[in-house]
Motif scaffolding. Structure first.
Motif, PDB file in Angstrom:
ATOM      1  N   SER A  74       0.792  -1.312  -0.217  1.00  0.00           N
ATOM      2  CA  SER A  74       0.113   0.084   0.047  1.00  0.00           C
ATOM      3  C   SER A  74       0.766   1.212   0.030  1.00  0.00           C
ATOM      4  O   SER A  74       0.614   2.123  -0.626  1.00  0.00           O
ATOM      5  CB  SER A  74      -0.792  -0.056   1.283  1.00  0.00           C
ATOM      6  OG  SER A  74      -0.327   0.024   2.520  1.00  0.00           O
ATOM      7  N   ALA A  75       2.096   1.120   0.764  1.00  0.00           N
ATOM      8  CA  ALA A  75       2.965   2.314   0.562  1.00  0.00           C
ATOM      9  C   ALA A  75       3.517   2.625  -0.669  1.00  0.00           C
ATOM     10  O   ALA A  75       4.010   3.942  -0.848  1.00  0.00           O
ATOM     11  CB  ALA A  75       3.835   2.144   1.823  1.00  0.00           C
ATOM     12  N   ARG A  76       3.560   1.659  -1.508  1.00  0.00           N
ATOM     13  CA  ARG A  76       3.962   1.937  -2.920  1.00  0.00           C
ATOM     14  C   ARG A  76       2.982   2.676  -3.807  1.00  0.00           C
ATOM     15  O   ARG A  76       3.199   3.169  -4.827  1.00  0.00           O
ATOM     16  CB  ARG A  76       4.656   0.550  -3.769  1.00  0.00           C
ATOM     17  CG  ARG A  76       5.825   0.122  -2.873  1.00  0.00           C
ATOM     18  CD  ARG A  76       6.214  -1.124  -3.867  1.00  0.00           C
ATOM     19  NE  ARG A  76       5.527  -2.182  -3.738  1.00  0.00           N
ATOM     20  CZ  ARG A  76       5.853  -3.258  -2.821  1.00  0.00           C
ATOM     21  NH1 ARG A  76       7.076  -2.915  -2.124  1.00  0.00           N
ATOM     22  NH2 ARG A  76       5.266  -4.350  -2.824  1.00  0.00           N
ATOM     23  N   HIS A  77       1.963   2.455  -3.318  1.00  0.00           N
ATOM     24  CA  HIS A  77       0.726   3.231  -4.094  1.00  0.00           C
ATOM     25  C   HIS A  77       0.214   4.407  -3.615  1.00  0.00           C
ATOM     26  O   HIS A  77      -0.225   5.546  -4.232  1.00  0.00           O
ATOM     27  CB  HIS A  77      -0.609   2.253  -4.043  1.00  0.00           C
ATOM     28  CG  HIS A  77      -0.168   0.761  -4.746  1.00  0.00           C
ATOM     29  ND1 HIS A  77      -0.124   0.949  -6.183  1.00  0.00           N
ATOM     30  CD2 HIS A  77      -0.130  -0.515  -4.625  1.00  0.00           C
ATOM     31  CE1 HIS A  77       0.222  -0.375  -6.674  1.00  0.00           C
ATOM     32  NE2 HIS A  77       0.187  -1.185  -5.790  1.00  0.00           N
ATOM     33  N   VAL A  78       0.274   4.547  -2.224  1.00  0.00           N
ATOM     34  CA  VAL A  78      -0.459   5.720  -1.399  1.00  0.00           C
ATOM     35  C   VAL A  78       0.624   6.633  -0.529  1.00  0.00           C
ATOM     36  O   VAL A  78       1.420   5.729   0.099  1.00  0.00           O
ATOM     37  CB  VAL A  78      -1.485   5.242  -0.657  1.00  0.00           C
ATOM     38  CG1 VAL A  78      -1.949   6.401   0.132  1.00  0.00           C
ATOM     39  CG2 VAL A  78      -2.644   4.615  -1.341  1.00  0.00           C
ATOM     40  N   ALA A  79       0.943   7.735  -0.756  1.00  0.00           N
ATOM     41  CA  ALA A  79       1.785   8.369  -0.076  1.00  0.00           C
ATOM     42  C   ALA A  79       0.947   9.454   0.595  1.00  0.00           C
ATOM     43  O   ALA A  79      -0.045  10.142  -0.031  1.00  0.00           O
ATOM     44  CB  ALA A  79       2.791   9.265  -0.842  1.00  0.00           C
ATOM     45  N   ALA A  80       1.408  10.139   1.710  1.00  0.00           N
ATOM     46  CA  ALA A  80       0.300  10.961   2.588  1.00  0.00           C
ATOM     47  C   ALA A  80       1.422  12.158   3.112  1.00  0.00           C
ATOM     48  O   ALA A  80       2.423  11.725   3.612  1.00  0.00           O
ATOM     49  CB  ALA A  80      -0.051  10.013   3.718  1.00  0.00           C
ATOM     50  N   LEU A  81       0.733  13.292   3.480  1.00  0.00           N
ATOM     51  CA  LEU A  81       1.204  14.246   4.224  1.00  0.00           C
ATOM     52  C   LEU A  81       0.113  14.632   5.216  1.00  0.00           C
ATOM     53  O   LEU A  81      -0.969  15.318   4.828  1.00  0.00           O
ATOM     54  CB  LEU A  81       1.442  15.402   3.157  1.00  0.00           C
ATOM     55  CG  LEU A  81       1.934  16.619   3.854  1.00  0.00           C
ATOM     56  CD1 LEU A  81       3.339  16.454   4.236  1.00  0.00           C
ATOM     57  CD2 LEU A  81       1.978  17.857   2.913  1.00  0.00           C
ATOM     58  N   PRO A  82       0.308  13.978   6.399  1.00  0.00           N
ATOM     59  CA  PRO A  82      -0.729  14.020   7.083  1.00  0.00           C
ATOM     60  C   PRO A  82      -0.577  15.474   8.062  1.00  0.00           C
ATOM     61  O   PRO A  82       0.570  16.154   7.995  1.00  0.00           O
ATOM     62  CB  PRO A  82      -0.410  13.172   8.343  1.00  0.00           C
ATOM     63  CG  PRO A  82       0.983  12.799   8.116  1.00  0.00           C
ATOM     64  CD  PRO A  82       1.544  12.869   6.677  1.00  0.00           C
ATOM     65  N   GLN A  83      -1.406  15.992   8.721  1.00  0.00           N
ATOM     66  CA  GLN A  83      -1.466  17.293   9.793  1.00  0.00           C
ATOM     67  C   GLN A  83      -0.453  16.968  10.828  1.00  0.00           C
ATOM     68  O   GLN A  83       0.411  18.007  11.056  1.00  0.00           O
ATOM     69  CB  GLN A  83      -2.878  17.532  10.283  1.00  0.00           C
ATOM     70  CG  GLN A  83      -3.603  18.475   9.231  1.00  0.00           C
ATOM     71  CD  GLN A  83      -4.578  19.259   9.715  1.00  0.00           C
ATOM     72  OE1 GLN A  83      -4.456  19.972  10.872  1.00  0.00           O
ATOM     73  NE2 GLN A  83      -5.981  18.891   9.634  1.00  0.00           N
ATOM     74  N   GLU A  84      -0.396  15.769  11.437  1.00  0.00           N
ATOM     75  CA  GLU A  84       0.651  15.330  12.448  1.00  0.00           C
ATOM     76  C   GLU A  84       1.926  15.245  11.701  1.00  0.00           C
ATOM     77  O   GLU A  84       2.019  14.241  11.094  1.00  0.00           O
ATOM     78  CB  GLU A  84       0.047  14.311  13.501  1.00  0.00           C
ATOM     79  CG  GLU A  84      -0.067  12.928  12.543  1.00  0.00           C
ATOM     80  CD  GLU A  84      -1.538  12.790  11.887  1.00  0.00           C
ATOM     81  OE1 GLU A  84      -1.858  12.026  11.317  1.00  0.00           O
ATOM     82  OE2 GLU A  84      -2.145  13.754  11.874  1.00  0.00           O
TER      83      GLU A  84
END
Length: 271
Positions: A74-84
């Motif tokens: 899933s990390a190869r498909h989805v990257a996140a920039l969270p608020q925390e």
């Protein structure tokens, strides 16, 4: 890759935060989540990048339940920039961005030429190439935000999940970031407080209120004076932006929200 969120429900300590939400983020489009504070935007995004497990419902990535994928997949498909944003990294800017390559590496594997090219491009995209050797802890809030976005780009994902990515950025860098997102044309799910920025950059909007999706569609169809009154408790007019033609929301800053929440017809001036 397309994201489908089906009947998603999230509860904390018996309190429902997301209540049966259904929405889509179409492939190659920028899909915005807007709504007042506490409406469930961040919680919903956390389920997409697997920081939170839903109480019910599921998140589908190209038809696959993301909750059933291995974390590295899933990390190869989805990257996140969270608020925390996490702890202050005792690393250089470049070392932080290199962390985005982790899902593709075996344990203790070093960088290769492909990794170096991707990292260099990510730093250039966010305007931080000349800061690669600086300590992350020495950066301003806006600079840190751009470095963490570069880390997400370096992950080379199919899907970007961004929670208030323009926080801490000055006006110039906000404009540049939103233009960059449009140019990349990755499937992007983004929460934004700035409704005018959402109207300018998003192909589709989902409006959350009290954990439920109360409106969905193109910005011009969704961002109406009635919606401003219902979801945000403010009086506003919606007109055409004089430079771009996008919907432009003019808020009535003189009338307290509780005093007069009646809608102003679209195209009428705010009083």
């Amino acid at each position: 890759m397309r994201i489908d969120i089906e009947d998603l429900r999230v509860a904390y300590s018996g309190r429902t935060v997301v209540a049966g939400a259904r929405l889509i983020a179409a492939e190659g489009e920028i899909t915005g989540l807007v709504g007042p504070n506490g409406s469930g935007k961040s919680t919903l995004l956390r389920t997409v990048y697997r920081h939170v497990k839903p109480s019910a419902g599921r998140v589908l990535l190209a038809g696959q339940d993301i909750g059933r994928m291995a974390p590295a997949e899933s990390a190869r498909h989805v990257a996140a920039l969270p608020q925390e944003r996490g702890a202050d990294f005792e690393l250089t800017v470049r070392e932080v961005v290199v962390m985005g390559r982790t899902p593709y590496k075996r344990a203790f594997a070093g960088e290769d030429a492909g990794d170096r090219d991707i990292v260099a491009r990510a730093l250039a995209d966010v305007g931080m190439a000349d800061q690669a050797g600086r300590r992350f802890t020495a950066l301003s809030g806006g600079e840190r935000q751009r470095v963490l976005l570069a880390r997400a780009f370096a992950q080379d994902p199919d899907v970007l999940v961004l929670d208030e990515p323009t926080n801490h950025l000055d006006v110039r860098h906000q404009v540049e970031l939103l233009a960059l997102l449009r140019a990349q044309r990755r499937t992007t799910l983004v929460s934004l407080h700035d409704l005018n920025a959402a109207a300018a950059v998003c192909d589709r909007l989902h409006v959350l209120h009290a954990g439920s999706v109360i409106a969905s569609g193109p910005p011009r169809e969704v961002l109406t004076p009635d919606l401003m009154a219902e979801a945000f408790g403010v009086r506003a007019a919606v007109v055409d932006h004089p430079l771009t033609g996008d919907p432009l929301i003019a808020f009535d800053h003189r009338t307290p929200a509780g005093a007069d929440n009646s809608a102003v017809p679209s195209g009428s001036p705010a009083h």
